[in-house]
Write a protein that holds these residues in place. Structure first.
Motif: not given
Length: 266
Positions: A126, A44-46, A52, A73, A41-42, A77, A48-49
């Motif tokens: 990751s 992916t969120m990093l 975008y 990124n 999850f981490l 991670s 995308l954040m």
């Protein structure tokens, strides 16, 4: 004639111990929702954040921001995952499992090797997730097979270096919570590097730090390899930094582990 046989037997024994403890650490990953979140999850969120929320506001010299930021990124991670390694090592040190191992025919270094191998496996997953999500978000690498292998080699070296530093911090920690706190500075080191913005855009003091710390050459080299750009001396600097840090952290972690796990040390 007996010495080579004895040494070969000791090597097989140590490898067998390490394999068993690597399996133990890997099983802990699959049974821990927190570690699965850090692993999947981490990253992916990093990505995308940063892609975008910040990508439209950061100038990267004509390069699309997703192409610029993915190597950074990955670095973040890896350092985030290091906190799980420190906590796991501290847990073993403080919750009695090391004492149990000491009463059994188990090689002491195998305990630490198991945690590092699990960290490497967690980070490789990751990295794969981040590259896959990056492709969906516009990441367009142009690396050939040799460049992909070189980038992976640098990332493995970086992961091993960070993981052994995390192990060292876990051995030093007096509590499990303290292990998490000790490893948090690792998380923030990539932010003061070329991971997210070119160092030339930073204030002078931060620029000097960013250009002369170990994460920057690794990120720069991986980014250049992904995008088929000149690597310059970044790759050699990354190898020197992370190879050197690993060579220091491994024996130091081993010495401190033996001292702390010796009878009567606590």
């Amino acid at each position: 004639m007996n010495t080579p046989v004895t040494r070969a037997g000791e090597a097989r024994w140590a490898l067998s111990n390490a394999g068993a403890l690597v399996g133990r650490s890997l099983r802990h990953i699959t049974r821990s929702p927190e570690q699965l979140m850090l692993m999947l999850f981490l990253p992916t969120m990093l990505l995308l954040m940063f892609r975008y929320l910040f990508g439209g506001a950061i100038a990267t010299g004509g390069m699309s921001y997703v192409n610029y930021v993915i190597a950074g990124n990955i670095a973040v991670s890896v350092t985030f995952n290091a906190t799980a390694t420190s906590v796991a090592v501290a847990g073993d040190m403080l919750e009695g499992i090391v004492e149990r191992f000491r009463s059994m025919p188990v090689s002491s270094p195998a305990v630490l090797v198991g945690h590092v191998a699990a960290s490497l496996a967690r980070n490789l997953v990751s990295i794969a997730v981040m590259v896959g999500v990056g492709l969906l978000a516009g990441f367009r690498p142009v690396a050939g097979p040799g460049q992909w292998l070189a980038a992976l080699g640098l990332l493995v070296l970086f992961t091993l270096g960070v993981s052994w530093i995390a192990v060292l911090l876990g051995v030093l920690a007096k509590t499990v919570e303290g292990a998490s706190g000790l490893s948090m500075p690792l998380v923030f080191v990539p932010y003061v590097s070329s991971a997210f913005v070119p160092p030339g855009t930073m204030p002078e003091a931060l620029r000097v730090i960013a250009e002369n710390q170990p994460v920057t050459p690794m990120v720069d080299a991986v980014r250049a390899l992904f995008l088929d750009q000149p690597v310059g001396d970044s790759a050699w600097l990354a190898v020197a930094w992370w190879g050197g840090l690993t060579l220091v952290a491994v024996p130091l972690a081993g010495v401190l582990f033996r001292r702390r796990s010796a009878p009567g040390s606590r």
